[in-house]
Design a protein around this motif. Sequence first.
Motif, PDB file in Angstrom:
ATOM      1  N   CYS A  37       7.744  13.222   0.151  1.00  0.00           N
ATOM      2  CA  CYS A  37       7.073  12.090  -0.482  1.00  0.00           C
ATOM      3  C   CYS A  37       5.682  12.483  -0.985  1.00  0.00           C
ATOM      4  CB  CYS A  37       6.952  10.924   0.496  1.00  0.00           C
ATOM      5  SG  CYS A  37       8.509  10.465   1.293  1.00  0.00           S
ATOM      6  N   LYS A  38       5.074  13.458  -0.306  1.00  0.00           N
ATOM      7  CA  LYS A  38       3.719  13.884  -0.649  1.00  0.00           C
ATOM      8  C   LYS A  38       3.609  14.347  -2.098  1.00  0.00           C
ATOM      9  CE  LYS A  38       0.302  17.401   0.601  1.00  0.00           C
ATOM     10  NZ  LYS A  38       0.025  18.583   1.451  1.00  0.00           N
ATOM     11  N   GLN A  39       4.682  14.867  -2.639  1.00  0.00           N
ATOM     12  CA  GLN A  39       4.629  15.403  -4.002  1.00  0.00           C
ATOM     13  C   GLN A  39       4.185  14.353  -5.007  1.00  0.00           C
ATOM     14  OE1 GLN A  39       8.143  17.819  -4.996  1.00  0.00           O
ATOM     15  NE2 GLN A  39       8.705  17.688  -2.827  1.00  0.00           N
ATOM     16  N   CYS A  40       4.555  13.113  -4.773  1.00  0.00           N
ATOM     17  CA  CYS A  40       4.154  12.034  -5.682  1.00  0.00           C
ATOM     18  C   CYS A  40       3.157  11.078  -5.030  1.00  0.00           C
ATOM     19  CB  CYS A  40       5.367  11.244  -6.155  1.00  0.00           C
ATOM     20  SG  CYS A  40       6.516  12.167  -7.191  1.00  0.00           S
ATOM     21  N   HIS A  41       3.366  10.793  -3.752  1.00  0.00           N
ATOM     22  CA  HIS A  41       2.558   9.790  -3.055  1.00  0.00           C
ATOM     23  C   HIS A  41       1.542  10.488  -2.148  1.00  0.00           C
ATOM     24  CE1 HIS A  41       5.401   6.674  -4.400  1.00  0.00           C
ATOM     25  NE2 HIS A  41       6.366   7.515  -4.058  1.00  0.00           N
ATOM     26  N   ASP A  42       0.725  11.362  -2.728  1.00  0.00           N
ATOM     27  CA  ASP A  42      -0.164  12.173  -1.909  1.00  0.00           C
ATOM     28  C   ASP A  42      -1.216  11.342  -1.193  1.00  0.00           C
ATOM     29  OD1 ASP A  42      -1.376  11.558  -4.305  1.00  0.00           O
ATOM     30  OD2 ASP A  42      -2.415  13.485  -4.502  1.00  0.00           O
ATOM     31  N   ARG A  43      -1.680  10.263  -1.829  1.00  0.00           N
ATOM     32  CA  ARG A  43      -2.715   9.435  -1.215  1.00  0.00           C
ATOM     33  C   ARG A  43      -2.191   8.770   0.064  1.00  0.00           C
ATOM     34  NH1 ARG A  43      -5.917   4.488  -4.265  1.00  0.00           N
ATOM     35  NH2 ARG A  43      -6.912   3.596  -2.448  1.00  0.00           N
ATOM     36  N   HIS A  44      -1.043   8.141  -0.031  1.00  0.00           N
ATOM     37  CA  HIS A  44      -0.489   7.475   1.141  1.00  0.00           C
ATOM     38  C   HIS A  44      -0.099   8.492   2.208  1.00  0.00           C
ATOM     39  CE1 HIS A  44      -0.866   3.788  -0.824  1.00  0.00           C
ATOM     40  NE2 HIS A  44       0.324   3.675  -1.372  1.00  0.00           N
ATOM     41  N   TYR A  45       0.392   9.636   1.797  1.00  0.00           N
ATOM     42  CA  TYR A  45       0.767  10.676   2.760  1.00  0.00           C
ATOM     43  C   TYR A  45      -0.445  11.125   3.568  1.00  0.00           C
ATOM     44  CZ  TYR A  45       2.207  15.227   4.589  1.00  0.00           C
ATOM     45  OH  TYR A  45       2.462  16.294   5.409  1.00  0.00           O
ATOM     46  N   MET A 229      -3.987  -3.243   6.611  1.00  0.00           N
ATOM     47  CA  MET A 229      -3.774  -2.322   5.486  1.00  0.00           C
ATOM     48  C   MET A 229      -4.812  -2.655   4.422  1.00  0.00           C
ATOM     49  SD  MET A 229       0.388  -2.069   5.176  1.00  0.00           S
ATOM     50  CE  MET A 229       0.315  -0.652   4.058  1.00  0.00           C
ATOM     51  N   GLU A 230      -5.987  -2.087   4.587  1.00  0.00           N
ATOM     52  CA  GLU A 230      -7.114  -2.382   3.695  1.00  0.00           C
ATOM     53  C   GLU A 230      -6.695  -2.269   2.229  1.00  0.00           C
ATOM     54  OE1 GLU A 230     -11.573  -0.581   2.710  1.00  0.00           O
ATOM     55  OE2 GLU A 230     -10.181   0.452   4.056  1.00  0.00           O
ATOM     56  N   ARG A 231      -7.037  -3.294   1.464  1.00  0.00           N
ATOM     57  CA  ARG A 231      -6.622  -3.347   0.057  1.00  0.00           C
ATOM     58  C   ARG A 231      -7.565  -2.552  -0.830  1.00  0.00           C
ATOM     59  NH1 ARG A 231      -1.517  -5.572  -1.269  1.00  0.00           N
ATOM     60  NH2 ARG A 231      -0.872  -6.604   0.646  1.00  0.00           N
ATOM     61  N   SER A 232      -6.980  -1.862  -1.777  1.00  0.00           N
ATOM     62  CA  SER A 232      -7.737  -1.180  -2.823  1.00  0.00           C
ATOM     63  C   SER A 232      -6.931  -1.268  -4.108  1.00  0.00           C
ATOM     64  CB  SER A 232      -8.013   0.278  -2.446  1.00  0.00           C
ATOM     65  OG  SER A 232      -6.802   0.996  -2.328  1.00  0.00           O
ATOM     66  N   THR A 233      -7.486  -0.792  -5.170  1.00  0.00           N
ATOM     67  CA  THR A 233      -6.801  -0.826  -6.464  1.00  0.00           C
ATOM     68  C   THR A 233      -6.510   0.601  -6.903  1.00  0.00           C
ATOM     69  OG1 THR A 233      -7.926  -2.857  -7.096  1.00  0.00           O
ATOM     70  CG2 THR A 233      -6.929  -1.576  -8.861  1.00  0.00           C
ATOM     71  N   GLY A 234      -5.304   0.828  -7.348  1.00  0.00           N
ATOM     72  CA  GLY A 234      -4.937   2.160  -7.806  1.00  0.00           C
ATOM     73  C   GLY A 234      -3.457   2.245  -8.054  1.00  0.00           C
ATOM     74  N   SER A 235      -2.946   3.442  -7.911  1.00  0.00           N
ATOM     75  CA  SER A 235      -1.528   3.678  -8.116  1.00  0.00           C
ATOM     76  C   SER A 235      -0.915   4.214  -6.828  1.00  0.00           C
ATOM     77  CB  SER A 235      -1.317   4.688  -9.244  1.00  0.00           C
ATOM     78  OG  SER A 235       0.033   5.091  -9.297  1.00  0.00           O
ATOM     79  N   SER A 236       0.319   3.837  -6.577  1.00  0.00           N
ATOM     80  CA  SER A 236       1.007   4.340  -5.399  1.00  0.00           C
ATOM     81  C   SER A 236       1.387   5.800  -5.545  1.00  0.00           C
ATOM     82  CB  SER A 236       2.270   3.512  -5.129  1.00  0.00           C
ATOM     83  OG  SER A 236       1.916   2.185  -4.819  1.00  0.00           O
TER      84      SER A 236
END
Length: 425
Positions: A37-45, A229-236
């Motif tokens: 999943c890290k390949q695309c969702h690096d922030r959440h990972y 789950m602190e809210r922020s604005t961006g892309s998943s």
Amino acid sequence: MVSPLSSWAAQNPGEAAHEDHAWIDEIEQVFLPSDHCKQCHDRHYEEWKGMREQTPDLKTFGRVDGALLHGTALTSPVFKTVLGLWLQTNPTSEEQTRCLACHAPAVTAFPQHTGNLIAQVMSEQPKQRGRRAKEQRRLEGISCSSCHMIDSVKENPTDYPAFKINTGKVLFGPYDNAEDNLVHPSKQADVYQGAQFCASCHFSKVKDVTQAELPGQILQGTICQDCHMERSTGSSTSKRGSLTRPIGRHWFQGIVIPGIMLSNRNLQAEWFPRVDIEVQKGNEAIEGKVLVRNGSLPHMFPGGDPVLKQFFVTVTVKNAEGHVLGTQQERFGLPFDKILRGPIPNPLVNGGTTRRVPFSIVVNPGQAPSYVEASLSYALIPEPDSDLLDRYLATLGSDREKDKAKEIITNYAAERLLTFRTKSF
């Protein structure tokens, strides 16, 4: 007597040995490793793994094992210690699977590998280095896929854990307009925007784990994710030009240190439990009730664990000089040998409710009681008896492991004061 830690092979015939990775391969065919999943969702990972900026309580106290980072749910030394103690009470295979279900949801789909997973937890964590890293591969606990394969919860509010995993190829989430991609199909599931998603494991937090709404007028329209789950604005995803919208952090903020609670008066007023005293002074005894109250927030402080926590209501009668004339304590919580045997008891006091704890303390003739003191304290885990502790320590292979286990037990089983109240006669 044969220890459970040395008899898994006999109890689970047909299972591969822990060093054989075939069982991990079988599970990971369904529950993809999070580094995929890290390949695309690096922030959440990186948030899930604790690689990005951390919450202030983690920075200050280093409590990565305090269940704030879900990526540590299986690797936490606290979990290993508690599991090791509990295994010495000879739980059945079904009870072992149920215990692991929240720390490693994949075991609900692969209960036949419960023994292998326990063996992994109880072994020392290897260092992932060089060419041996692949040989030392270990199954993840709460991984990206284990959460995002949940599409609903069970209908029975007493069936824990309550999540229902869809083991197909679809990964679920809160948004209905997921972008097409070549990696995995995506689909919206309403459960991601409801309290019942979190409550499927943290089930002591709400009155009904099947309901999306939190109880109470003050919290109407609020769900667990709004705070944790602190809210922020961006892309998943990290894909340039992908959709930008509100997204939730995946480090799951929480409070594990009472001192932090005391610094926030709003949280203290709504969340922190408090006690009142109803008391009558008789000829031979002081009798009454301790009223343990909780605010309108949905859960009991402290911690997110719904099974292990212990609460203590202590009542003490004192004279005018402060000398103790009599005391009584009642403990609420299960010992290790009762955990997951039968129904899970309700919390001491849930959000917005009051628990009345009666007491009766005999006072000797000639003494002059002046006031009553009632206190509420807690421990994060039960205190094991000496025999249980010795049996667990005997399963550990090194003095370093034993010292670490004893340190964890001393810290987490220690009784800590939450609040108190006094009342004069």
